[in-house]
Write a protein that holds these residues in place. Structure first.
Motif, short mmCIF file in Angstrom:
data_model
loop_
_atom_site.label_atom_id
_atom_site.label_comp_id
_atom_site.label_asym_id
_atom_site.label_seq_id
_atom_site.Cartn_x
_atom_site.Cartn_y
_atom_site.Cartn_z
N LEU A 157 0.86 -1.23 0.00
CA LEU A 157 0.01 -0.13 0.02
C LEU A 157 0.71 1.28 -0.11
N THR A 158 0.84 1.96 -1.15
CA THR A 158 1.73 3.18 -1.12
C THR A 158 0.80 4.22 -0.35
N ALA A 159 1.75 4.76 0.55
CA ALA A 159 1.16 5.60 1.64
C ALA A 159 1.69 7.19 1.53
N ALA A 167 13.57 -1.68 2.31
CA ALA A 167 13.91 -0.30 1.88
C ALA A 167 13.97 -0.20 0.45
N ASP A 168 13.95 1.13 0.09
CA ASP A 168 14.45 1.56 -1.54
C ASP A 168 14.96 2.76 -1.26
N SER A 169 15.36 3.31 -2.63
CA SER A 169 15.69 4.41 -3.19
C SER A 169 17.06 4.63 -3.44
N GLY A 170 17.58 4.85 -4.90
CA GLY A 170 18.86 5.25 -5.07
C GLY A 170 19.54 4.02 -5.24
N VAL A 171 19.31 2.86 -5.33
CA VAL A 171 20.24 1.42 -5.39
C VAL A 171 20.69 1.55 -6.90
#
Ligand SMILES: Cc1cc2nc3c(=O)[nH]c(=O)nc-3n(C[C@H](O)[C@H](O)[C@H](O)COP(=O)(O)O)c2cc1C
Length: 387
Positions: free
Chosen positions: A156-158, A310-314
């Motif tokens: 669910l994108t919050a 987690a995510d972002s920037g990999v």
């Protein structure tokens, strides 16, 4: 060009192939792109201790999430435009994920319906990402479809209460549904490989690409205005919605976009099984902190009681190891696989996953770690420890 050796090489290929408007939609951040720079700088600032003379002849990269084994600690993140970077992009990337032994998260705003992805990437481990619409009955319908397909994990994108301010998209005329603007048309005409290989092919087979999960009325231009409000992303989305979704969704529920300890605890209290600590690839709030900076505190608060992703920037395997050492069990990839798919469809996305796998292996070996799942927090170097 020589064979691409890393994610950045694939980014260059994607930039050449895609119309500029689309490349920027994928690649860039929001507003002044402060967070985009911060995310990279914060990951680069993390140093890993180098432990020597451990047996790292065959590092074990597998992790278990929600009772299922992933061959590598990666998940393909939901991205709205995978279907536009290559003909049939979502199916191509889902097949690449299947080959790598990792899940592919289907986006609500996918160009290909979840049933078609399930059929054509048969055997892929599909998750489903939910954007809640103003019209909640449509949301319920999507959940029923996902469950009917045997999808077990709902994300669910919050973190998207407004459409973020991406000014260059306005300037360069890129948007979905695709609308013919002068800048946009010129952009597409100067990228003939994309025009022929993606747009014309789509128009010849399934028509102008659009959001496949939206109700059919929305997809026809005549009635679009009338139903447009129903499929706007909900402006009022609260923890009550999480509780409601928890009541109707009996699979794993993951809340995506958590950046504070309090919200992680609230997700737990409302019955979520997991969270994605995420600054949305620096695409939403330009003043948010970088994921890696907030992850340790959040993981300390809830790890062991829920799954922390987690995510972002990999862009490198070492980024994945850093997220793990900071408290995430596995990591989502957004742009990396899109660059691969934009360059060469399934083969490109597969190669990006293979490159990252190899880089994770190297990083584990150089830091003396035999098992990804056992990486301790202490792998992160701290000056005051005098290591
Ligand atoms: C082009 C694009 C479209 C995206 N669409 C969605 C989406 O529909 N829903 C969502 O939850 N996140 C979406 N995201 C965010 C990703 O799921 C993920 O959080 C982010 O891309 C991770 O950062 P990275 O691209 O640096 O790996 C999108 C990201 C990109 C690049």
């Amino acid at each position: 060009m020589m064979k691409p050796l890393n994610v950045s090489d694939y980014r260059d290929l994607a930039r050449r192939r895609l119309p500029r408007g689309m490349f920027e939609y994928i690649d860039r951040g929001t507003e002044d792109e402060v967070l985009l720079r911060d995310v990279r700088a914060a990951l680069d600032a993390v140093k890993l201790n180098q432990h020597v003379l451990n047996d790292v002849s065959q590092p074990d990269m597998a992790v278990t999430l929600f009772g299922k084994r992933l061959a590598v600690p990666l998940i393909v993140a939901p991205t709205a435009v995978a279907g536009l970077v290559w003909h049939d992009g979502e199916v191509q990337v889902a097949r690449a994920a299947r080959r790598a032994g990792i899940p592919f998260c289907v986006a609500t705003q996918s160009m290909t319906a979840m049933e078609a992805i399930a059929e054509r990437a048969d055997g892929a481990d599909l998750w489903f990402q939910l954007y809640v619409f103003e019209d909640r009955t449509l949301t319920g319908e999507l959940l029923r479809r996902a469950r009917a397909l045997g999808i077990e994990t709902l994300v669910l994108t919050a973190d998207t209460p407004r459409s973020p301010k991406k000014e260059w998209n306005t300037r360069n005329g890129f948007g979905i549904p695709i609308k013919p603007t002068l800048v946009g048309v010129l952009d597409v005409l100067t990228h003939p490989r994309w025009l022929a290989g993606v747009l014309l092919r789509a128009m010849l087979t399934s028509g102008l690409p659009t959001y496949a999960h939206y109700p059919p009325e929305y997809r026809t231009s005549i009635t679009r205005e009338a139903v447009a409000n129903n499929v706007k992303l909900a402006r009022r989305l609260t923890w009550e919605d999480v509780a409601e979704i928890r009541r109707i969704w009996d699979g794993n529920l993951v809340v995506k976009g958590v950046l504070t300890r309090a919200d992680a605890q609230a997700a737990l209290a409302h019955g979520a099984d997991g969270i994605v600590v995420s600054c949305h690839g620096a695409r939403n709030a330009d003043y948010a902190p970088a994921t890696i900076d907030v992850l340790p505190l959040i993981a300390d608060a809830v790890a062991g009681r829920m799954t922390v992703l987690a995510d972002s920037g990999v862009r490198r395997g070492s980024d994945v190891v850093k997220y793990k050492a900071a408290g995430a069990e596995a990591v989502l990839l957004g742009r990396a696989t899109l660059y691969g798919a934009a360059a060469a469809g399934e083969a490109g996305a597969s190669d990006v996953l293979a490159i990252l796998r190899e880089e994770i292996d190297h990083c584990l070996a150089f830091s003396g770690q035999g098992r990804f799942a056992d990486i301790p927090r202490e792998l992160i170097w701290r000056a005051e420890q005098g290591r």
